[in-house]
Enzyme design. Structure first.
Site, PDB file in Angstrom:
ATOM      1  N   TYR A 130       0.822  -1.215   0.000  1.00  0.00           N
ATOM      2  CA  TYR A 130       0.000   0.000   0.000  1.00  0.00           C
ATOM      3  C   TYR A 130       0.858   1.269   0.000  1.00  0.00           C
ATOM      4  O   TYR A 130       0.348   2.362  -0.235  1.00  0.00           O
ATOM      5  CB  TYR A 130      -0.946   0.036   1.208  1.00  0.00           C
ATOM      6  CG  TYR A 130      -1.991  -1.060   1.245  1.00  0.00           C
ATOM      7  CD1 TYR A 130      -2.177  -1.915   0.167  1.00  0.00           C
ATOM      8  CD2 TYR A 130      -2.798  -1.240   2.358  1.00  0.00           C
ATOM      9  CE1 TYR A 130      -3.122  -2.924   0.208  1.00  0.00           C
ATOM     10  CE2 TYR A 130      -3.752  -2.247   2.402  1.00  0.00           C
ATOM     11  CZ  TYR A 130      -3.902  -3.091   1.323  1.00  0.00           C
ATOM     12  OH  TYR A 130      -4.842  -4.085   1.367  1.00  0.00           O
ATOM     13  N   LYS A 179       4.115 -15.550   2.013  1.00  0.00           N
ATOM     14  CA  LYS A 179       3.919 -16.137   0.682  1.00  0.00           C
ATOM     15  C   LYS A 179       5.298 -16.309   0.061  1.00  0.00           C
ATOM     16  O   LYS A 179       5.570 -15.856  -1.051  1.00  0.00           O
ATOM     17  CB  LYS A 179       3.009 -15.197  -0.140  1.00  0.00           C
ATOM     18  CG  LYS A 179       2.557 -15.728  -1.491  1.00  0.00           C
ATOM     19  CD  LYS A 179       1.622 -16.914  -1.387  1.00  0.00           C
ATOM     20  CE  LYS A 179       1.373 -17.519  -2.762  1.00  0.00           C
ATOM     21  NZ  LYS A 179       0.649 -18.785  -2.700  1.00  0.00           N
ATOM     22  N   ASP A 210      -2.338 -18.404   1.677  1.00  0.00           N
ATOM     23  CA  ASP A 210      -3.519 -19.020   1.058  1.00  0.00           C
ATOM     24  C   ASP A 210      -4.033 -20.178   1.914  1.00  0.00           C
ATOM     25  O   ASP A 210      -5.228 -20.312   2.162  1.00  0.00           O
ATOM     26  CB  ASP A 210      -3.263 -19.441  -0.403  1.00  0.00           C
ATOM     27  CG  ASP A 210      -1.834 -19.866  -0.686  1.00  0.00           C
ATOM     28  OD1 ASP A 210      -1.018 -19.925   0.259  1.00  0.00           O
ATOM     29  OD2 ASP A 210      -1.532 -20.153  -1.859  1.00  0.00           O
ATOM     30  N   ASP A 234      -5.031  -7.179   5.906  1.00  0.00           N
ATOM     31  CA  ASP A 234      -6.276  -6.522   5.503  1.00  0.00           C
ATOM     32  C   ASP A 234      -7.279  -7.579   5.046  1.00  0.00           C
ATOM     33  O   ASP A 234      -8.432  -7.617   5.488  1.00  0.00           O
ATOM     34  CB  ASP A 234      -5.953  -5.547   4.363  1.00  0.00           C
ATOM     35  CG  ASP A 234      -7.106  -4.627   4.009  1.00  0.00           C
ATOM     36  OD1 ASP A 234      -8.178  -4.734   4.650  1.00  0.00           O
ATOM     37  OD2 ASP A 234      -6.943  -3.804   3.085  1.00  0.00           O
ATOM     38  N   ASP A 238     -10.849  -9.591   7.357  1.00  0.00           N
ATOM     39  CA  ASP A 238     -12.270  -9.536   6.986  1.00  0.00           C
ATOM     40  C   ASP A 238     -12.939 -10.906   7.134  1.00  0.00           C
ATOM     41  O   ASP A 238     -14.146 -10.987   7.341  1.00  0.00           O
ATOM     42  CB  ASP A 238     -12.462  -9.038   5.544  1.00  0.00           C
ATOM     43  CG  ASP A 238     -12.651  -7.517   5.469  1.00  0.00           C
ATOM     44  OD1 ASP A 238     -12.026  -6.808   6.287  1.00  0.00           O
ATOM     45  OD2 ASP A 238     -13.426  -7.050   4.610  1.00  0.00           O
TER      46      ASP A 238
END
Ligand code: NAI
Ligand code: MG
Length: 345
Positions: A130, A179, A210, A234, A238
């Site tokens: 970001y 990752k 994942d 992020d 959720d």
């Protein structure tokens, strides 16, 4: 009389102002009950700030936040929040995910899979993709865009220390989202494991992000603290919304090295329900709980949690929790009044 706490309210856009107003009502009442005083300053951020000052995070807003005891934030659509996080170096983001006992049936999972779950996401908040170099340009193959995931080792180490400290206080398991099969240049696992040498009681478990997403849904109770970079944190957090029954329930605290913090729900502006008065304010009220805990106002924090739990136990639900049977549908204002009443009783 002790010094008042100064809170800067940044309502922002969409349902932001609704959930911030509701939460401030509760906080003001709680302060009276508990005998601490509050000063609340309001400032603009996001689109309203842009309309007024031509900037999503104007200097006036930054100034007002300086020296405050906490920032209570609503939500914004496009700009303002990343700048705010970076300005104060809020690199630590805590996102606790714990279901309310009375809302177990609201989870997307069967109740027994979620009952007793207690996860703390620790998300790095001021670096990663970001904030890395980005742009749009063209070359011989055509137009293209790019965002860069860049982490200094020290940025990973400093958030790792925080997450390890939390894991030590809790159940001693730190799962590290990474990752590295595809992104081997950012060695989260190795750096966290090196820091973990100072935390012999903590088990560090690196997990490909994942797989981690799948395991979160399969067996949420196996997790304790989950450390993730900005992007993965992020997205993963959720999933917590589906675990507890609504994203409107989840709070977050973003802190810098000094413990100064920004408190907000994890949801966004929810344009589909904005202006209707039906947004669930409990995520932001949960953020107020985190702020009180950070201030050391433990008694007030417990009172607020108990009042919320009582109102939920009485069956009151906002629309996102899809009330059924004996449950009573209420809007945000009524829910807030009920919580205030509970606090006073
Ligand atoms: P969102 O979190 O705003 O909404 C996702 C879904 O959850 C919607 O159906 C919404 O109605 C529902 N929802 C969210 N909060 C709720 C609440 N308190 N009570 C009841 N229902 C609730 O995410 P979405 O739709 O992806 O993003 C909308 C805007 O918010 C975007 O512009 C995005 O950039 C922004 N956003 C801002 C954030 C921030 O300011 N920190 C964080 C996430 C998104
Ligand atoms: Mg998000």
């Amino acid at each position: 009389m002790t010094e008042p706490y100064r809170v800067v309210a940044l309502p922002g856009e969409g349902i932001g102002p609704e959930v911030v107003d509701a939460s401030l009502k509760v906080l003001v009442y709680l302060a009276k009950l508990e005998g601490f005083s509050l000063v609340i300053d309001y400032a603009l951020i996001g689109q309203p700030a842009f309309n007024e000052f031509g900037k999503f995070f104007p200097d006036q807003t930054a100034k007002l936040c300086e020296g405050a005891d906490g920032i209570l934030f609503g939500a914004v659509t496009r700009g303002g929040i990343l700048e705010l996080r970076q300005h104060f170096d809020f690199f630590i983001n805590f996102r606790p995910v714990r279901p309310f006992e009375t809302l177990l049936d609201k989870s997307s999972l069967q109740s027994h899979k979620i009952q007793g779950a207690d996860i703390l996401f620790v998300r790095e908040l001021v670096s990663g993709i970001y904030f890395g170099p980005s742009g749009r340009t063209e070359d011989d193959s055509g137009y293209y865009g790019f965002h860069t995931m860049k982490y200094y080792d020290w940025q990973i180490r400093r958030i790792a220390k925080v997450a390890l400290g939390k894991a030590k206080e809790r159940r001693g398991l730190l799962t590290v989202a990474h990752k590295e099969n595809a992104l081997p240049q950012i060695p989260w696992s190795r750096l966290v494991q090196e820091e973990a040498e100072h935390f012999p009681d903590v088990i560090v478990e690196p997990m490909l992000v994942d797989n981690l997403a799948m395991q979160l849904v399969r067996e949420p109770k196996r997790f304790d603290v989950i450390l993730a970079g900005n992007l993965f944190g992020d997205i993963l957090s959720d999933i917590g919304g589906a675990l507890v029954g609504s994203i409107g329930l989840l709070p977050s605290a973003s802190l810098n090295e000094r413990g100064f913090g920004l408190y907000e729900a994890i949801h966004g502006t929810a344009p589909d329900i904005a202006g209707k008065g039906i947004a669930n304010p409990l995520g932001t009220m949960g953020a107020v709980v985190l702020m009180l805990q950070q201030w050391g106002e433990t008694h007030a924090a417990i009172k607020l949690i108990q009042a919320i739990e009582k109102v939920l136990a009485l069956g009151y639900r906002t629309a996102d929790l899809a009330p059924q049977g004996q449950e009573i549908l209420v809007n945000a204002e009524t829910l807030t009044e009920l919580i205030v009443q509970q606090l006073g009783s």
